[in-house]
Design a protein around this motif. Structure first.
Motif, PDB file in Angstrom:
ATOM      1  N   PRO A  62       0.834  -1.216   0.000  1.00  0.00           N
ATOM      2  CA  PRO A  62       0.000   0.000   0.000  1.00  0.00           C
ATOM      3  C   PRO A  62       0.859   1.252   0.000  1.00  0.00           C
ATOM      4  N   SER A  63       0.359   2.294  -0.617  1.00  0.00           N
ATOM      5  CA  SER A  63       1.088   3.562  -0.653  1.00  0.00           C
ATOM      6  C   SER A  63       0.998   4.247   0.707  1.00  0.00           C
ATOM      7  N   ILE A  64       1.782   5.283   0.882  1.00  0.00           N
ATOM      8  CA  ILE A  64       1.805   5.975   2.176  1.00  0.00           C
ATOM      9  C   ILE A  64       0.514   6.764   2.370  1.00  0.00           C
ATOM     10  N   LEU A 248      11.408   3.362  -6.580  1.00  0.00           N
ATOM     11  CA  LEU A 248      11.182   2.739  -5.274  1.00  0.00           C
ATOM     12  C   LEU A 248      10.903   3.779  -4.190  1.00  0.00           C
ATOM     13  N   CYS A 249      11.093   5.051  -4.519  1.00  0.00           N
ATOM     14  CA  CYS A 249      10.784   6.123  -3.558  1.00  0.00           C
ATOM     15  C   CYS A 249      10.278   7.331  -4.334  1.00  0.00           C
ATOM     16  N   ALA A 250       9.197   7.133  -5.069  1.00  0.00           N
ATOM     17  CA  ALA A 250       8.570   8.211  -5.826  1.00  0.00           C
ATOM     18  C   ALA A 250       7.124   8.327  -5.360  1.00  0.00           C
ATOM     19  N   HIS A 251       6.834   9.396  -4.650  1.00  0.00           N
ATOM     20  CA  HIS A 251       5.498   9.568  -4.069  1.00  0.00           C
ATOM     21  C   HIS A 251       4.744  10.632  -4.857  1.00  0.00           C
ATOM     22  N   PRO A 252       3.693  10.254  -5.551  1.00  0.00           N
ATOM     23  CA  PRO A 252       2.960  11.221  -6.374  1.00  0.00           C
ATOM     24  C   PRO A 252       2.048  12.110  -5.526  1.00  0.00           C
ATOM     25  N   LEU A 253       1.793  13.279  -6.048  1.00  0.00           N
ATOM     26  CA  LEU A 253       0.822  14.188  -5.455  1.00  0.00           C
ATOM     27  C   LEU A 253       0.277  15.076  -6.557  1.00  0.00           C
ATOM     28  N   GLY A 254      -1.017  15.017  -6.768  1.00  0.00           N
ATOM     29  CA  GLY A 254      -1.614  15.781  -7.853  1.00  0.00           C
ATOM     30  C   GLY A 254      -1.116  15.277  -9.192  1.00  0.00           C
TER      31      GLY A 254
END
Length: 596
Positions: A62-64, A248-254
């Motif tokens: 699951p994503s953060i 492995l550490c790319a968190h999207p937003l918008g």
């Protein structure tokens, strides 16, 4: 992918909360990276008879949560806002010390050392062309005196009169002769190189500030438009090979695919703004002292010109903006955005360091920014054509060496080396040969300006080494290679300056000493994280994904984000070193401050 790959699936893209994972097997290994083996060129597919087995392990995590985004943003802003708190504490302590000195009658503005010079102040009634810097023995040595009204307009008033141009000091034959005599003396002092009117010199350096704002606006707008287009293409097509993220550490937003890489650049903007506020405070205090016609401000210490400092603060903020733009979609064609203002920061720092002891003969803003434009053009040409083009590296190495020699000549002779190009009968070559013979061969055992000669010899050896290295190895990342040249020259000049300062029996006050130590420690830590390669647009997308690593900070930031945090702090401390390095000279007469 070759060994590992990752992809972030956003819930908003799948309203039914269901999706398929489909693997497409490539028939040949070189489809994911590397060159086509010579054994199979032109012979068709030869993998049909290979007994090969691929074992795939698919992991879905699951994503953060939204709270993790909030926590990361609070961490980013509060970490750098703590610098504001520290600056307020230092400013308050300085204010208390000044008030105590004022009440005790021992105030020396911006002293920082707690001492007041007891020598006679430099006379301010001396005409510009005569014995400049002479000491008025008949005057008393009080701690605070008024300058003579015979000098003309008060120092604190600026005027926009078009008559007061720098050319007023350079077109008169008497002044030209005077400069030749003064600047070629064997032992120079600051009073020899701070002869021009303060208002005109300050206006000259303020042009750096206004020009860099114009450059920043015109440079940033098309960059922002381009990276938005890249991000839109990624979102519409779903092609994950366009941008080289650490998946492995790319968190999207918008609309952003890797919001964490963009957020981590906030430090450059916040600390750049803080540096501007610190410089503004010093500028206001300096102007108040000028309006009061304080002798220590007018005739003692390093002449205060803040235009270059303002330009450095803007450059630091723009580095954060453009680095964030690059990390919206990091790839081969965008990397120049991440380095352009780093060239300017390194160049401005060198100019400021040189201006400190040479306020009258530093480069103008127009020539400096024109030089930066040439450097950026060379960087673009090198990125496009410099991969395996031998002729490009030959031409670039020749330009690099010739430019180093030309700049060294101007620095060695304090800008007074001139050759009459109007002599068409090969006089220019005879003049060059005679200067080379006289200054290099006849005086090789003891050059006239030994300290400058040592710096320039070491500097030229470093630059020639860079040129030879580039010609032999031809590094693929030309932009980083150019940046390395600038940074090494800056570090060399800063080390030389500090060594000469200590050699001249000057001292380092606690604040600049703390900033020097902090700069070295933070830069060392930052470079450690910088060399943790998490992706590489020099390779294929599949090979780049092999380098991907998980987050290391708050489950949100990776190694490169930590590099952004630390490099912003390191640049801030580096700027503070240049701002405070010579605070110990605020109570020293300018005809006692050596030039090096």
């Amino acid at each position: 992918m070759t060994k590992q790959a990752a992809i972030t699936v956003q819930k908003k893209d799948f309203p039914g909360e269901q999706f398929f994972v489909v693997f497409v097997i490539k028939p040949e290994d070189y489809a994911c990276g590397g060159s086509v083996p010579s054994s199979i060129k032109g012979k068709g597919n030869h993998t049909w008879n290979l007994q090969r087995t691929k074992s795939l392990q698919v992991t879905i995590v699951p994503s953060i949560k939204e709270s993790d985004y909030v926590q990361a943003m609070l961490f980013s802003f509060l970490s750098f806002l703590s610098f504001y708190l520290g600056s307020l504490i230092v400013a308050f302590v300085h204010y208390v010390r000044v008030q105590r000195k004022t009440s005790a009658g021992r105030y020396s503005p911006d002293d920082g050392s707690g001492t007041v010079a007891t020598s006679h102040p430099i006379t301010t009634g001396t005409p510009e062309g005569s014995s400049y810097g002479a000491i008025d023995e008949s005057s008393s040595s009080g701690g605070r005196q008024l300058s003579s009204p015979e000098r003309g307009p008060p120092h604190g008033s600026d005027t926009d009169s078009s008559v007061e141009e720098e050319s007023d000091f350079d077109t008169m034959p008497e002044i030209e002769s005077d400069k030749n005599v003064i600047r070629t003396k064997m032992f120079l002092y600051l009073s020899d190189l701070s002869r021009k009117d303060r208002r005109i010199v300050s206006k000259k350096y303020n042009i750096y500030f206004w020009n860099i704002i114009t450059i920043a606006v015109f440079y940033a707008l098309p960059v922002i438009q381009l990276v938005i287009t890249y991000q839109t293409v990624v979102n519409v097509t779903g092609n994950q090979d366009i941008c080289y993220y650490n998946f492995l550490c790319a968190h999207p937003l918008g609309v952003l695919s890797a919001f964490n890489n963009v957020l981590s650049n906030v430090g450059h903007v916040l600390l750049g703004c803080l540096f501007l506020l610190i410089v503004l405070r010093r500028d206001i205090l300096h102007r108040r002292s000028l309006e009061a016609k304080d002798t220590y401000t007018l005739e003692y210490g390093i002449p205060k010109h803040f235009g270059l400092f303002y330009a450095m603060g803007i450059a630091l903020m723009m580095e954060g903006v453009l680095s964030a733009c690059y990390h919206v979609c990091p790839n081969y064609s965008n990397f120049q955005f991440d380095t352009s203002f780093m060239y300017m920061i390194a160049g401005l720092c060198m100019l400021k360091l040189y201006q400190t002891r040479h306020p009258d003969i530093n480069a103008s803003a127009y020539s400096a920014y024109a030089s930066f434009a040439v450097v950026i053009c060379l960087a673009v040409v090198g990125v496009v054509f410099g991969k395996n083009n031998v002729w490009f590296w030959v031409i670039f190495s020749v330009i690099h060496i010739v430019a180093s020699l030309a700049l060294s000549t101007q620095i060695y002779y304090m800008g007074r080396f001139k050759i009459d190009v109007s002599d068409t009968d090969f006089g220019i070559f005879r003049r060059a040969v005679m200067v080379l013979y006289t200054d290099c061969f006849q005086q090789c055992s003891r050059p006239m300006y030994m300290d400058r000669m040592v710096l320039l010899v070491v500097g030229n050896l470093v630059n020639w080494s860079f040129a030879v290295f580039g010609l032999v190895y031809r590094p693929r990342d030309f932009a980083s290679y150019m940046l390395g040249i600038f940074i090494c020259n800056l570090l060399l000049y800063l080390a030389f300056y500090i060594i000469m300062k200590l050699r001249s029996s000057e001292k380092l006050l606690p604040i600049p000493l703390f900033c020097i130590v902090a700069t070295a420690v933070v830069w060392a830590a930052a470079l450690y994280f910088f060399f943790q390669n998490l992706s590489s647009w020099e390779e294929t997308p599949a090979e780049s994904r092999e380098k991907n690593r998980p987050c290391i900070l708050l489950d949100f930031f990776d190694d490169h984000d930590v590099w952004h945090f630390l490099s912003a702090a390191a640049l801030f401390f580096s700027f503070l070193v240049l701002l405070t390095l010579d605070d110990d000279l605020d109570s020293v007469r300018r005809d006692k401050i050596p030039v090096f």
